[in-house]
Design an enzyme around this catalytic site. Structure first.
Site, PDB file in Angstrom:
ATOM      1  N   VAL A 125      36.678  41.709  42.566  1.00 28.10           N
ATOM      2  CA  VAL A 125      38.406  42.537  42.518  1.00 28.10           C
ATOM      3  C   VAL A 125      38.325  42.310  40.892  1.00 28.10           C
ATOM      4  O   VAL A 125      39.821  43.532  40.769  1.00 28.10           O
ATOM      5  CB  VAL A 125      39.813  41.456  42.668  1.00 28.10           C
ATOM      6  CG1 VAL A 125      40.030  40.179  42.266  1.00 28.10           C
ATOM      7  CG2 VAL A 125      40.808  41.801  43.329  1.00 28.10           C
ATOM      8  N   TYR A 126      38.270  42.289  39.939  1.00 29.41           N
ATOM      9  CA  TYR A 126      37.952  42.060  39.071  1.00 29.41           C
ATOM     10  C   TYR A 126      37.480  43.663  37.907  1.00 29.41           C
ATOM     11  O   TYR A 126      36.662  43.891  38.752  1.00 29.41           O
ATOM     12  CB  TYR A 126      36.917  41.576  37.624  1.00 29.41           C
ATOM     13  CG  TYR A 126      37.037  40.020  38.463  1.00 29.41           C
ATOM     14  CD1 TYR A 126      38.612  39.650  38.157  1.00 29.41           C
ATOM     15  CD2 TYR A 126      36.314  39.007  37.583  1.00 29.41           C
ATOM     16  CE1 TYR A 126      38.763  37.794  38.345  1.00 29.41           C
ATOM     17  CE2 TYR A 126      36.613  37.739  37.645  1.00 29.41           C
ATOM     18  CZ  TYR A 126      37.696  36.780  38.240  1.00 29.41           C
ATOM     19  OH  TYR A 126      37.349  35.825  37.985  1.00 29.41           O
ATOM     20  N   GLY A 127      38.753  44.516  38.084  1.00 28.39           N
ATOM     21  CA  GLY A 127      38.827  45.525  37.191  1.00 28.39           C
ATOM     22  C   GLY A 127      38.004  46.225  38.950  1.00 28.39           C
ATOM     23  O   GLY A 127      38.081  48.133  38.722  1.00 28.39           O
ATOM     24  N   THR A 128      38.691  45.644  40.054  1.00 28.59           N
ATOM     25  CA  THR A 128      37.931  46.755  41.302  1.00 28.59           C
ATOM     26  C   THR A 128      37.039  46.659  41.671  1.00 28.59           C
ATOM     27  O   THR A 128      36.829  47.787  41.838  1.00 28.59           O
ATOM     28  CB  THR A 128      39.299  47.662  42.027  1.00 28.59           C
ATOM     29  OG1 THR A 128      40.909  47.391  41.699  1.00 28.59           O
ATOM     30  CG2 THR A 128      39.291  47.964  42.783  1.00 28.59           C
TER      31      THR A 128
ATOM     32  N   LYS B 215      33.079  36.794  43.535  1.00 34.47           N
ATOM     33  CA  LYS B 215      33.724  36.229  44.617  1.00 34.47           C
ATOM     34  C   LYS B 215      33.945  37.049  45.518  1.00 34.47           C
ATOM     35  O   LYS B 215      34.275  38.324  45.247  1.00 34.47           O
ATOM     36  CB  LYS B 215      35.045  35.286  43.951  1.00 34.47           C
ATOM     37  CG  LYS B 215      34.624  34.865  42.654  1.00 34.47           C
ATOM     38  CD  LYS B 215      35.760  34.106  41.502  1.00 34.47           C
ATOM     39  CE  LYS B 215      35.448  33.211  40.336  1.00 34.47           C
ATOM     40  NZ  LYS B 215      34.870  34.573  39.715  1.00 34.47           N
TER      41      LYS B 215
END
Length: 330
Positions: A53-56, A80
């Protein structure tokens, strides 16, 4: 750089690890991401933590390109799954885990991750389904081990109780001298089960470096001054806490440490902690933080830190952002 065993697995991780939340997901430029990653290797840091999810996906893609220059067995890579990747893709169902691990591996440009973590607990999916799906990921060779982030004790016990499932080896809670909730129950429960802590925000998003002064605006080059990275840190900029942190500066100076090294060494004093995840936007921050791995704090230093922060440190467990209580069974 010191290395510690990740739970009861055969994975050794550097005591300081490099994370990519906020920074390499878009908070800093691509050349800074590469410079910090290369600095990590130079400093002996070989454990890299990210999330889909970090920066999609942007953070995974950046490291997929940069880490391709290094032998795959020269570093430990963790990612994750849980948070939304689209309007319909989220959670820890068997379908989502199978889909998201493949997408992460593609972005990371690798055949496997060393550690695959549940970013939060999914109260909408039976725990049995989640654990079986994670076990399939390990047995297929797409991950060497599994972990979780910000699970409550009842949720941890439920995951460990699923018969025939691959067992967790890591827990990733928020933990710092200002945020001590995991000490209450999570540390002991995990230690009894062969699960190590890989802690996030050990510098309280930079607050424990002392660069934020009470009554003053944040430095222009800081996370708090960044529009893209300041969402969470704003809640930490309480003048009482900032004033207490200023009392740590002479303690660090007397110990021959930077405030960041002092804060990281405080976290690493706990045997339950395998690694402390740091973020960095400049290579010099990486080198400075890495030195904390070799520091052993004296009891007098620890006592002085605890006294300085006694009135502002959060001692009780709290539900993490994005987390929910409860467990669903089949």
């Amino acid at each position: 750089m010191r290395f510690r065993k990740l739970g009861d697995s055969d994975i050794d991780v550097s005591a300081i690890s490099l994370g990519s939340w906020l920074t390499y997901s878009g908070g800093v430029e691509r050349d800074q991401t590469e410079a910090c990653t290369r600095a990590a290797f130079e400093a002996g840091i070989t454990f890299f933590d990210t999330a889909n999810v970090y920066g999609t996906g942007a953070s995974e893609e950046a490291w997929g390109e940069i880490l391709a220059d290094y032998p795959r067995d020269s570093y430990i890579l963790a990612t994750k799954v849980y948070f939304p990747m689209s309007d319909t893709d989220r959670g820890l169902s068997a379908q989502q885990i199978a889909k998201q691990i493949d997408a992460s591996l593609a972005r990371l440009n690798t055949d496997y991750v060393d550690l695959y973590q549940c970013h939060r607990f999914d109260v909408e999916t039976p725990i049995e389904e989640t654990m079986e799906a994670l076990s399939d990921v390990v047995r297929s060779g797409k991950a060497r081990a599994i972990g979780f982030s910000e699970w409550e004790p009842d949720q941890i016990r439920a995951g460990l109780a699923v018969e025939g499932a691959v067992k967790f080896v890591s827990s990733q809670p928020q933990y710092s001298a200002l945020w001590r909730g995991p000490e209450q129950e999570v540390f002991e429960l995990c230690a009894e089960s062969g699960i190590s802590q890989v802690v996030w925000s050990p510098l309280a998003e930079g607050v424990l470096t002392g660069k934020y002064k009470p009554g003053e605006p944040p430095p222009p080059d800081s996370r708090a001054a960044s529009e893209s990275m300041s969402t969470f840190i704003r809640r930490r900029l309480d003048d009482r806490a900032l004033a207490a942190v200023q009392e740590l500066l002479p303690i660090a100076d007397d110990a021959g440490l930077t405030p960041a090294q002092l804060a990281l060494a405080w976290v690493l004093r706990r045997p339950e902690v395998a690694s402390a995840i740091v973020g960095a936007s400049r290579p010099e921050q990486v080198f400075d933080n890495a030195k904390a791995a070799d520091v052993d704090l004296g009891d007098d230093v620890i006592a002085a830190m605890d006294a300085a922060l006694a009135d502002v440190a959060i001692m009780e467990p709290a539900l993490a952002p994005g987390a929910s209580s409860g467990v669903r069974h089949r």
